[in-house]
Design a protein around this motif. Structure first.
Motif, PDB file in Angstrom:
ATOM      1  N   ARG A 254      81.526  80.397  28.180  1.00 46.29           N
ATOM      2  CA  ARG A 254      82.542  80.434  27.121  1.00 46.29           C
ATOM      3  C   ARG A 254      81.908  80.749  25.774  1.00 46.29           C
ATOM      4  N   LYS A 255      80.943  81.669  25.754  1.00 42.71           N
ATOM      5  CA  LYS A 255      80.357  82.092  24.481  1.00 42.71           C
ATOM      6  C   LYS A 255      79.852  83.523  24.628  1.00 42.71           C
TER       7      LYS A 255
ATOM      8  N   ASN B  41      79.664  75.930  26.936  1.00 40.82           N
ATOM      9  CA  ASN B  41      80.600  75.035  27.632  1.00 40.82           C
ATOM     10  C   ASN B  41      80.639  75.493  29.087  1.00 40.82           C
TER      11      ASN B  41
ATOM     12  N   TYR C   3      84.184  85.430  23.071  1.00 40.78           N
ATOM     13  CA  TYR C   3      84.512  84.077  23.516  1.00 40.78           C
ATOM     14  C   TYR C   3      84.304  83.101  22.364  1.00 40.78           C
ATOM     15  N   SER C   4      85.108  82.027  22.356  1.00 37.50           N
ATOM     16  CA  SER C   4      84.991  80.973  21.328  1.00 37.50           C
ATOM     17  C   SER C   4      84.974  81.561  19.923  1.00 37.50           C
TER      18      SER C   4
ATOM     19  N   ASP D 253      89.879  80.199  23.508  1.00 44.76           N
ATOM     20  CA  ASP D 253      88.436  80.503  23.483  1.00 44.76           C
ATOM     21  C   ASP D 253      88.095  81.851  24.111  1.00 44.76           C
TER      22      ASP D 253
END
Length: 598
Positions: A313-314, A380, A573-574, A581
């Motif tokens: 998630r990044k 995450n 993402y995010s 996100d």
């Protein structure tokens, strides 16, 4: 992409409203999504055959001269009289296992499957540049696989001069039984395979260059597409060299030439060959052979990059550095082949040049590894089976890569060349890493391929048993290699020097058998989920790339209506400017939102 290209896309969509028959839909399909499935299922079947072969010869190594009923059942009285494996068939199993895994499982399972599935979907194209050529490419691949397997049934047995088929063993039909008809079929099969790969690669390159949707610049392409694109370029550069080697070898075998033969004696008889050089074949073979390692591993790297970013998630760390490292690997992979030939009598100065280029290629590989680890850092993490296999791939790539530093140094390589140390190295860095990338890709894109989800718990069982057994097999091999145990010997009982290593061989074989049997968990999960898996939603992983904007039901042309337009890079993402996100690539920029500089 031009407006003209978009219009063509709409025409293309309208063409396919007529009813497709079973044959045009499932067999001679020109839809890239169906061709990807054909490649994948063919690759899985070949993988089963390759793994069964490895289990058979591991049993022979652990318990040499023992009688096994299964040898007799699978190999017959000719190759395993009274259940004891003959030395000829041991060599044949090793040869065909290597050939199947490198060319028919890893090359097809990664490039064939995922390049076909993802290139049109992720760049926003209706299909490949040439659907017909794509279909021909798959059927030539299938034909070459059938010819390779048919060599198992010829009277003198399949090719048995190792998957590297060095002459003179492979060039003289009378040398050993496996140099006869089986070797000829091997060469024909590889020639057809290379033609198939070249057609596929040209198709991938043209599609990526010409059919990107509006807004999809090269720096907005997902890393998967970058790796498939560069892999195809490496294939086009290096595969023709192997084709030339195979054709010259066919001439030597069948037409009396001597490209690779010189001053040969067999059983006291002087053969008429002169002037050729077996080392020339090594150069031609490894000029493809080493780029082939990257043809196998680069697509796995692309899949892993995509899966890591989605499940951390990044944004992926160092997007442009990743692209540069892929390009650097592509260039350097073509100038390192000599490190396979340090003990072939090569000029020591040339050896030092190849040592330098080999150690140089460690730098872009390390960039990728560090960028993956940094992507995971403080993410995450969603630890689903695809993510676990991706993290496993980073682990095996690093551990396998470290031993490559030893093998890439000409003075150190001399001590461990042609021992089990080499086998441990390339199985970890290329075989297992690429397989992990392939498994991760299957778990991640299965909903896109089949509209259903695979069972997560079976995925966890599959990962942990496979991970433990893979290290259980290949980690001890480093040590028996350092102790000097040579590869390709069907038994080591004639050498008292190696008696102490027999227990390690038994341990390795137990891990290999357990790991091989547990692939049945994956097979059950895969085939059962196609029919009975939980129905997938459109975007199950909350991913940003374009393939998740297509409907779950497959349609020929990918998108109903207009092709989506791209406004941002694939790893948003995010993003602090948005409530959720993930921000798919086709979501327009908000007023005042800046394009992320990656």
């Amino acid at each position: 992409m031009s407006a003209e290209g978009h219009d063509h896309g709409h025409d293309h969509e309208h063409e396919h409203h007529h009813k497709e028959t079973f044959i045009t839909k499932y067999i001679f399909s020109i839809d890239h999504k169906m061709i990807a499935k054909q490649y994948l299922i063919t690759g899985i079947i070949m993988g089963i055959i390759g793994i069964v072969m490895s289990m058979l010869f591991r049993m022979q190594l652990a318990w040499p001269e023992e009688s096994f009923k299964i040898f007799n059942v699978l190999l017959g009285d000719k190759w395993a009289p009274d259940g004891v494996m003959k030395n000829d068939v041991y060599l044949a199993l090793v040869t065909i296992h290597g050939t199947i895994m490198v060319f028919f499982v890893l090359t097809a399972g990664l490039s064939g499957t995922f390049s076909n599935l993802l290139i049109p979907l992720q760049i926003g194209a209706r299909d490949m540049a040439s659907g017909f050529m794509n279909m021909i490419s798959y059927w030539m691949f299938f034909l070459s696989a059938v010819i390779m397997l048919s060599s198992l049934f010829v009277e003198a047995g399949p090719a048995s001069s190792g998957w590297t088929i060095y002459p003179p063993l492979s060039a003289l039909p009378q040398a050993i039984p496996g140099s006869g008809m089986g070797m000829t079929l091997w060469l024909i099969s590889m020639a057809i395979f290379i033609a198939s790969s070249l057609m596929g690669s040209l198709n991938y390159i043209v599609t990526v260059i010409n059919l990107r949707t509006k807004g999809m610049s090269m720096t907005r392409l997902p890393l998967t597409i970058w790796t498939f694109f560069v892999t195809a370029i490496i294939g086009v550069v290096s595969f023709p060299v192997l084709l030339s080697a195979a054709l010259l070898l066919i001439f030597d075998r069948s037409f009396g030439t001597s490209f690779f033969l010189s001053d040969i004696y067999i059983a006291g008889e002087v053969l008429h060959y002169q002037g050729g050089s077996p080392v020339l074949f090594e150069h031609l073979f490894w000029f493809l052979g080493h780029p082939e390692v990257y043809i196998v591993i680069l697509p796995a790297m692309g899949l892993v990059s995509e899966i890591l970013a989605t499940n951390s998630r990044k944004p992926i760390f160092g997007y442009r550095a990743m692209i540069m490292s892929v390009l650097a690997i592509a260039f350097l992979s073509t100038i390192v082949w000599g490190h396979h030939m340090f003990i072939s009598g090569m000029n020591p100065f040339l050896g030092s040049v190849f040592t330098f280029t080999t150690l140089l290629i460690a730098i872009p590989s390390a960039v990728k590894a560090f960028n993956w680890i940094t992507t995971l850092w403080k993410g995450n993490l969603q630890l689903n089976p695809a993510m676990l296999f991706s993290i496993g791939m980073i682990s095996t790539f690093i551990t396998g890569g470290l031993t490559g530093i030893i093998l890439g140094d000409s003075t150190l390589d001399i001590n461990v060349h042609d021992t089990y140390f080499v086998i441990a190295h390339f199985h970890l860095v290329m075989g297992i890493s690429a397989l992990y990338g392939m498994f991760g890709g299957i778990y991640h894109w299965f909903p896109k391929m089949f509209g259903r989800m695979m069972d997560k718990n079976l995925g966890y069982v599959h990962f942990w048993i496979t991970a433990i057994c893979a290290y259980g097999v290949f980690f001890p091999m480093h040590f028996i290699g350092l102790a000097g145990l040579p590869r390709r010997y069907y038994t080591n009982t004639n050498f008292p020097l190696f008696d102490d290593l027999q227990n390690v061989n038994v341990l390795i074989t137990v891990f290999a058998l357990v790991g091989g049997v547990f692939q049945l968990v994956f097979l059950y999960n895969f085939f059962a989920s196609i029919f009975y898996g939980k129905k997938a939603v459109q975007n199950p992983w909350k991913s940003n790339t374009l393939e998740w904007t297509t409907p779950v039901e497959h349609i020929h042309g990918n998108w109903p209506g207009a092709i989506p337009e791209v406004h941002r890079w694939p790893y948003d993402y995010s993003n602090p400017n948005h409530d959720v996100d993930f921000v798919p690539q086709n979501v327009p920029m908000k007023p005042g939102e800046e394009v992320l500089h990656h």
